[in-house]
Design a protein around this motif. Sequence first.
Motif, PDB file in Angstrom:
ATOM      1  N   ALA A 129       0.798  -1.217   0.000  1.00  0.00           N
ATOM      2  CA  ALA A 129       0.000   0.000   0.000  1.00  0.00           C
ATOM      3  C   ALA A 129       0.831   1.267   0.000  1.00  0.00           C
ATOM      4  O   ALA A 129       0.345   2.325  -0.429  1.00  0.00           O
ATOM      5  CB  ALA A 129      -0.936   0.011   1.212  1.00  0.00           C
ATOM      6  N   ALA A 257      -1.923   1.005  -8.762  1.00  0.00           N
ATOM      7  CA  ALA A 257      -2.443   1.627  -7.540  1.00  0.00           C
ATOM      8  C   ALA A 257      -2.103   3.107  -7.588  1.00  0.00           C
ATOM      9  O   ALA A 257      -0.996   3.483  -7.975  1.00  0.00           O
ATOM     10  CB  ALA A 257      -1.845   0.981  -6.293  1.00  0.00           C
ATOM     11  N   ARG A 258      -3.052   3.927  -7.184  1.00  0.00           N
ATOM     12  CA  ARG A 258      -2.883   5.374  -7.311  1.00  0.00           C
ATOM     13  C   ARG A 258      -2.601   6.023  -5.966  1.00  0.00           C
ATOM     14  O   ARG A 258      -3.045   5.549  -4.932  1.00  0.00           O
ATOM     15  CB  ARG A 258      -4.138   5.999  -7.932  1.00  0.00           C
ATOM     16  N   LEU A 266      -0.618   4.707  -1.109  1.00  0.00           N
ATOM     17  CA  LEU A 266      -1.408   4.420  -2.288  1.00  0.00           C
ATOM     18  C   LEU A 266      -2.855   4.152  -1.917  1.00  0.00           C
ATOM     19  O   LEU A 266      -3.171   3.825  -0.779  1.00  0.00           O
ATOM     20  CB  LEU A 266      -0.846   3.183  -3.001  1.00  0.00           C
ATOM     21  N   GLN A 267      -3.711   4.287  -2.905  1.00  0.00           N
ATOM     22  CA  GLN A 267      -5.100   3.898  -2.742  1.00  0.00           C
ATOM     23  C   GLN A 267      -5.256   2.511  -3.342  1.00  0.00           C
ATOM     24  O   GLN A 267      -5.406   2.348  -4.549  1.00  0.00           O
ATOM     25  CB  GLN A 267      -6.020   4.892  -3.448  1.00  0.00           C
ATOM     26  N   LEU A 268      -5.197   1.487  -2.506  1.00  0.00           N
ATOM     27  CA  LEU A 268      -5.287   0.126  -3.030  1.00  0.00           C
ATOM     28  C   LEU A 268      -6.688  -0.170  -3.547  1.00  0.00           C
ATOM     29  O   LEU A 268      -6.856  -0.760  -4.598  1.00  0.00           O
ATOM     30  CB  LEU A 268      -4.900  -0.883  -1.950  1.00  0.00           C
ATOM     31  N   ASN A 272      -7.887  -4.280  -5.565  1.00  0.00           N
ATOM     32  CA  ASN A 272      -6.531  -4.693  -5.220  1.00  0.00           C
ATOM     33  C   ASN A 272      -6.509  -5.513  -3.937  1.00  0.00           C
ATOM     34  O   ASN A 272      -5.740  -6.478  -3.816  1.00  0.00           O
ATOM     35  CB  ASN A 272      -5.625  -3.467  -5.087  1.00  0.00           C
ATOM     36  N   HIS A 273      -7.322  -5.141  -2.964  1.00  0.00           N
ATOM     37  CA  HIS A 273      -7.406  -5.949  -1.739  1.00  0.00           C
ATOM     38  C   HIS A 273      -7.872  -7.367  -2.069  1.00  0.00           C
ATOM     39  O   HIS A 273      -7.345  -8.348  -1.531  1.00  0.00           O
ATOM     40  CB  HIS A 273      -8.354  -5.297  -0.733  1.00  0.00           C
ATOM     41  N   VAL A 285       1.807  -5.069  -7.477  1.00  0.00           N
ATOM     42  CA  VAL A 285       1.102  -3.803  -7.300  1.00  0.00           C
ATOM     43  C   VAL A 285       2.054  -2.697  -7.729  1.00  0.00           C
ATOM     44  O   VAL A 285       3.123  -2.520  -7.140  1.00  0.00           O
ATOM     45  CB  VAL A 285       0.670  -3.599  -5.822  1.00  0.00           C
ATOM     46  N   PRO A 287       2.806   1.288  -8.441  1.00  0.00           N
ATOM     47  CA  PRO A 287       2.334   2.667  -8.169  1.00  0.00           C
ATOM     48  C   PRO A 287       2.175   3.463  -9.454  1.00  0.00           C
ATOM     49  O   PRO A 287       3.022   3.431 -10.331  1.00  0.00           O
ATOM     50  CB  PRO A 287       3.452   3.266  -7.303  1.00  0.00           C
TER      51      PRO A 287
END
Length: 289
Positions: A129, A257-258, A266-268, A272-273, A285, A287
């Motif tokens: 993350a 991920a952003r 990051l905003q998973l 993504n979770h 993952v 970035p």
Amino acid sequence: MEQPLVVGCDGSDSSLEAVEWAAGAAARYDCPLRIVYASRWERYEGHLLDLSTEPSAERLMEEQVIGVAAERANRRVPGLKVTTHLLPDDPTVALLEEAHHAKAVVVGHRGRGRLASLLLGSVGLVVAARARCPVVVVRGRPNRVPGVMRKVVLGIGAGRREAAAVAFALREAAARRCEVEAVHAWRCGIGEMSEHQAPHSECRAEHERQAELLFEEVLAEQPAERQVTVKRRTVEGPAGGTLVAASESADLLVVGARRRQGRAGLQLGPVNHTVLHHAQCPVAVVPES
């Protein structure tokens, strides 16, 4: 200085599988492998007044763990440049610091101790993350480590900022000499549901058209990687479940991920979770800026 591939190891079976995966990846990337064991005990021990010249039991255990890890890496890829490092810090903090200077960070999906029963260990989740470089969580069946499926799956979201994830997937596929399957999942909104039931519905056609435009925009920016075969697939259904299903026939699943606006990390997100907890192969993952 050449960036190494960093892998965290704590002696668990999961982390040793990650070491083997990382050794193969380092060979593909033609870069050194840096094996890291991090523990706060090292910091604590350094403040103790110990007149003995003998190393502590904890230190001996750590050296044994990292020695076994290096042996596994060298067995996986003979001749690979491998360095080992014992760091006096929390594992999460240490790996996040390592990420500043790494080509990528690799972790296992479970750790030692009472947290080992979680679907994804807390260290892996936090590093995925927050790291500034790509993070690979090695999960799935052990026979996936050598890469036998000849396919990298790339998740394409609804947004149009997937450049880093696309580039990572294409480089990995080129190094593996395999194909990329770009997957985009869609679902009808509440207002579209009744119309969607009709045969040859305009709802379905519109989503398929939007998916094709999305593929064109996201994939068109990678001219240097055109030697990689990219297959496109759109699926009606939840994105997380779709990617988990796709991972069953893949050697690697890549997702972007952003960064959160105004926040570190990051905003998973839920997709993504889902893949980090349930995918049947390693998950990268990546970035996005």
